[in-house]
Write a protein that holds these residues in place. Sequence first.
Motif, PDB file in Angstrom:
ATOM      1  N   TYR A 226      36.748  30.044  34.780  1.00  0.00           N
ATOM      2  CA  TYR A 226      35.995  31.227  35.199  1.00  0.00           C
ATOM      3  C   TYR A 226      36.734  31.974  36.312  1.00  0.00           C
ATOM      4  O   TYR A 226      36.832  33.200  36.292  1.00  0.00           O
ATOM      5  CB  TYR A 226      34.594  30.831  35.660  1.00  0.00           C
ATOM      6  CG  TYR A 226      33.823  30.062  34.618  1.00  0.00           C
ATOM      7  CD1 TYR A 226      33.347  30.701  33.470  1.00  0.00           C
ATOM      8  CD2 TYR A 226      33.588  28.710  34.752  1.00  0.00           C
ATOM      9  CE1 TYR A 226      32.652  30.004  32.505  1.00  0.00           C
ATOM     10  CE2 TYR A 226      32.890  28.001  33.784  1.00  0.00           C
ATOM     11  CZ  TYR A 226      32.431  28.653  32.667  1.00  0.00           C
ATOM     12  OH  TYR A 226      31.744  27.965  31.701  1.00  0.00           O
ATOM     13  N   GLU A 227      37.258  31.224  37.282  1.00  0.00           N
ATOM     14  CA  GLU A 227      37.998  31.843  38.376  1.00  0.00           C
ATOM     15  C   GLU A 227      39.296  32.468  37.883  1.00  0.00           C
ATOM     16  O   GLU A 227      39.667  33.558  38.311  1.00  0.00           O
ATOM     17  CB  GLU A 227      38.299  30.801  39.463  1.00  0.00           C
ATOM     18  CG  GLU A 227      37.077  30.281  40.176  1.00  0.00           C
ATOM     19  CD  GLU A 227      37.329  29.026  40.983  1.00  0.00           C
ATOM     20  OE1 GLU A 227      36.594  28.833  41.970  1.00  0.00           O
ATOM     21  OE2 GLU A 227      38.240  28.243  40.636  1.00  0.00           O
ATOM     22  N   SER A 228      39.987  31.779  36.969  1.00  0.00           N
ATOM     23  CA  SER A 228      41.244  32.306  36.434  1.00  0.00           C
ATOM     24  C   SER A 228      41.036  33.617  35.686  1.00  0.00           C
ATOM     25  O   SER A 228      41.761  34.586  35.900  1.00  0.00           O
ATOM     26  CB  SER A 228      41.896  31.296  35.483  1.00  0.00           C
ATOM     27  OG  SER A 228      42.334  30.174  36.174  1.00  0.00           O
ATOM     28  N   VAL A 229      40.044  33.642  34.811  1.00  0.00           N
ATOM     29  CA  VAL A 229      39.767  34.861  34.048  1.00  0.00           C
ATOM     30  C   VAL A 229      39.363  35.990  34.987  1.00  0.00           C
ATOM     31  O   VAL A 229      39.858  37.116  34.874  1.00  0.00           O
ATOM     32  CB  VAL A 229      38.679  34.609  32.976  1.00  0.00           C
ATOM     33  CG1 VAL A 229      38.162  35.908  32.387  1.00  0.00           C
ATOM     34  CG2 VAL A 229      39.222  33.718  31.872  1.00  0.00           C
ATOM     35  N   SER A 230      38.497  35.698  35.934  1.00  0.00           N
ATOM     36  CA  SER A 230      38.037  36.723  36.877  1.00  0.00           C
ATOM     37  C   SER A 230      39.197  37.284  37.686  1.00  0.00           C
ATOM     38  O   SER A 230      39.338  38.501  37.841  1.00  0.00           O
ATOM     39  CB  SER A 230      36.980  36.138  37.815  1.00  0.00           C
ATOM     40  OG  SER A 230      36.585  37.096  38.757  1.00  0.00           O
ATOM     41  N   LYS A 231      40.037  36.400  38.200  1.00  0.00           N
ATOM     42  CA  LYS A 231      41.165  36.822  39.024  1.00  0.00           C
ATOM     43  C   LYS A 231      42.092  37.769  38.241  1.00  0.00           C
ATOM     44  O   LYS A 231      42.523  38.791  38.752  1.00  0.00           O
ATOM     45  CB  LYS A 231      41.949  35.600  39.485  1.00  0.00           C
ATOM     46  CG  LYS A 231      42.916  35.860  40.604  1.00  0.00           C
ATOM     47  CD  LYS A 231      43.700  34.611  40.982  1.00  0.00           C
ATOM     48  CE  LYS A 231      42.809  33.552  41.582  1.00  0.00           C
ATOM     49  NZ  LYS A 231      43.568  32.346  41.996  1.00  0.00           N
ATOM     50  N   ARG A 232      42.366  37.425  36.989  1.00  0.00           N
ATOM     51  CA  ARG A 232      43.267  38.252  36.169  1.00  0.00           C
ATOM     52  C   ARG A 232      42.617  39.576  35.798  1.00  0.00           C
ATOM     53  O   ARG A 232      43.233  40.619  35.821  1.00  0.00           O
ATOM     54  CB  ARG A 232      43.677  37.517  34.895  1.00  0.00           C
ATOM     55  CG  ARG A 232      44.567  36.306  35.002  1.00  0.00           C
ATOM     56  CD  ARG A 232      45.347  36.205  36.267  1.00  0.00           C
ATOM     57  NE  ARG A 232      46.208  35.070  36.377  1.00  0.00           N
ATOM     58  CZ  ARG A 232      45.871  33.889  36.889  1.00  0.00           C
ATOM     59  NH1 ARG A 232      44.641  33.644  37.275  1.00  0.00           N
ATOM     60  NH2 ARG A 232      46.764  32.928  37.007  1.00  0.00           N
ATOM     61  N   CYS A 233      41.324  39.548  35.470  1.00  0.00           N
ATOM     62  CA  CYS A 233      40.614  40.771  35.076  1.00  0.00           C
ATOM     63  C   CYS A 233      40.505  41.748  36.235  1.00  0.00           C
ATOM     64  O   CYS A 233      40.571  42.963  36.043  1.00  0.00           O
ATOM     65  CB  CYS A 233      39.218  40.443  34.547  1.00  0.00           C
ATOM     66  SG  CYS A 233      39.232  39.646  32.942  1.00  0.00           S
ATOM     67  N   ARG A 234      40.346  41.248  37.421  1.00  0.00           N
ATOM     68  CA  ARG A 234      40.184  42.118  38.595  1.00  0.00           C
ATOM     69  C   ARG A 234      41.466  42.872  38.926  1.00  0.00           C
ATOM     70  O   ARG A 234      41.432  43.824  39.697  1.00  0.00           O
ATOM     71  CB  ARG A 234      39.725  41.305  39.802  1.00  0.00           C
ATOM     72  CG  ARG A 234      38.450  40.528  39.549  1.00  0.00           C
ATOM     73  CD  ARG A 234      37.223  41.213  40.059  1.00  0.00           C
ATOM     74  NE  ARG A 234      36.037  40.407  39.757  1.00  0.00           N
ATOM     75  CZ  ARG A 234      35.001  40.882  39.113  1.00  0.00           C
ATOM     76  NH1 ARG A 234      34.950  42.121  38.715  1.00  0.00           N
ATOM     77  NH2 ARG A 234      33.964  40.101  38.851  1.00  0.00           N
ATOM     78  N   THR A 235      42.599  42.478  38.335  1.00  0.00           N
ATOM     79  CA  THR A 235      43.848  43.209  38.568  1.00  0.00           C
ATOM     80  C   THR A 235      44.018  44.387  37.618  1.00  0.00           C
ATOM     81  O   THR A 235      44.901  45.212  37.822  1.00  0.00           O
ATOM     82  CB  THR A 235      45.077  42.277  38.429  1.00  0.00           C
ATOM     83  OG1 THR A 235      45.148  41.799  37.082  1.00  0.00           O
ATOM     84  CG2 THR A 235      45.001  41.112  39.404  1.00  0.00           C
ATOM     85  N   LEU A 236      43.187  44.459  36.575  1.00  0.00           N
ATOM     86  CA  LEU A 236      43.286  45.541  35.600  1.00  0.00           C
ATOM     87  C   LEU A 236      42.686  46.815  36.173  1.00  0.00           C
ATOM     88  O   LEU A 236      41.750  46.781  36.957  1.00  0.00           O
ATOM     89  CB  LEU A 236      42.542  45.176  34.314  1.00  0.00           C
ATOM     90  CG  LEU A 236      43.020  43.930  33.570  1.00  0.00           C
ATOM     91  CD1 LEU A 236      42.079  43.627  32.418  1.00  0.00           C
ATOM     92  CD2 LEU A 236      44.434  44.116  33.072  1.00  0.00           C
ATOM     93  N   SER A 237      43.224  47.928  35.735  1.00  0.00           N
ATOM     94  CA  SER A 237      42.649  49.210  36.167  1.00  0.00           C
ATOM     95  C   SER A 237      42.280  50.042  34.943  1.00  0.00           C
ATOM     96  O   SER A 237      42.827  49.863  33.863  1.00  0.00           O
ATOM     97  CB  SER A 237      43.641  49.965  37.057  1.00  0.00           C
ATOM     98  OG  SER A 237      44.838  50.202  36.360  1.00  0.00           O
TER      99      SER A 237
ATOM    100  N   LEU B  83      45.323  36.457  28.888  1.00  0.00           N
ATOM    101  CA  LEU B  83      45.656  35.142  28.360  1.00  0.00           C
ATOM    102  C   LEU B  83      47.120  34.789  28.640  1.00  0.00           C
ATOM    103  O   LEU B  83      47.419  33.675  29.084  1.00  0.00           O
ATOM    104  CB  LEU B  83      45.368  35.093  26.861  1.00  0.00           C
ATOM    105  CG  LEU B  83      45.351  33.731  26.199  1.00  0.00           C
ATOM    106  CD1 LEU B  83      44.343  32.820  26.880  1.00  0.00           C
ATOM    107  CD2 LEU B  83      45.036  33.858  24.730  1.00  0.00           C
ATOM    108  N   ALA B  84      48.018  35.743  28.423  1.00  0.00           N
ATOM    109  CA  ALA B  84      49.435  35.506  28.695  1.00  0.00           C
ATOM    110  C   ALA B  84      49.654  35.186  30.172  1.00  0.00           C
ATOM    111  O   ALA B  84      50.395  34.255  30.514  1.00  0.00           O
ATOM    112  CB  ALA B  84      50.255  36.722  28.284  1.00  0.00           C
ATOM    113  N   ASP B  85      48.994  35.935  31.040  1.00  0.00           N
ATOM    114  CA  ASP B  85      49.145  35.720  32.481  1.00  0.00           C
ATOM    115  C   ASP B  85      48.636  34.342  32.892  1.00  0.00           C
ATOM    116  O   ASP B  85      49.267  33.643  33.699  1.00  0.00           O
ATOM    117  CB  ASP B  85      48.399  36.818  33.241  1.00  0.00           C
ATOM    118  CG  ASP B  85      48.866  36.943  34.674  1.00  0.00           C
ATOM    119  OD1 ASP B  85      50.051  36.664  34.944  1.00  0.00           O
ATOM    120  OD2 ASP B  85      48.045  37.340  35.528  1.00  0.00           O
ATOM    121  N   ILE B  86      47.514  33.913  32.333  1.00  0.00           N
ATOM    122  CA  ILE B  86      46.960  32.590  32.658  1.00  0.00           C
ATOM    123  C   ILE B  86      47.897  31.488  32.173  1.00  0.00           C
ATOM    124  O   ILE B  86      48.170  30.527  32.899  1.00  0.00           O
ATOM    125  CB  ILE B  86      45.547  32.420  32.064  1.00  0.00           C
ATOM    126  CG1 ILE B  86      44.559  33.333  32.803  1.00  0.00           C
ATOM    127  CG2 ILE B  86      45.090  30.971  32.126  1.00  0.00           C
ATOM    128  CD1 ILE B  86      43.172  33.389  32.183  1.00  0.00           C
TER     129      ILE B  86
END
Length: 188
Positions: free
Chosen positions: A77-88, A165-168
């Motif tokens: 959950y933290e990994s997905v959230s962290k990566r999504c929050r970088t999207l604009s 997914l690639a970033d994780i």
Amino acid sequence: MFSPEKDLSRKIVETLGKDGMSISSLDKELAKMGIKDHRLVLTGYLRAMTDLGYLKMRDVPPAKIYVPAKRLPDSVYESVSKRCRTLSGVDTDEVILYSLYKLFKRPIFESELRNSGVMRPVGTRADEEAVSDTKKLLRKEGNIVPSDNAYIPSKDYPEEFGEILADIVLDCTDAKHLVLTTKQTKLF
């Protein structure tokens, strides 16, 4: 989802604090939280966490003091959230729901969304049959089954999901140094 067995390592690190504790002190503190196992089980768990590099052991006769050595890896959950929050340019809460839905292939409960930092309603409420199937799966796998609402995404974000997914994967495998970050514009 909170599962006492799967979340024990986080409870141990939080309880140890920066100064650390002996096995008996840690056992007493965990018992206050309702986590009661035989001391030998706790000793084995601490040894495993030490072998993985998450804890360090200091020998202070007659006790062994365990101290956190490094941060535990993020939950999914933290990994997905962290990566999504970088999207604009997108609704990150919707992308979080979509990503979790695609990863788990099931409706996502409100508690899971909260674990990902989503504090508002997103997506569409899942139908009762899908929720029932999801609860059966979670129960079968030994998870605590939430009683809150479950949601499915109302929009698709396949490109964003691929990036996330690639970033994780690159982060988990410590392979970010293998990624080409610039493109050559001229031939020499």
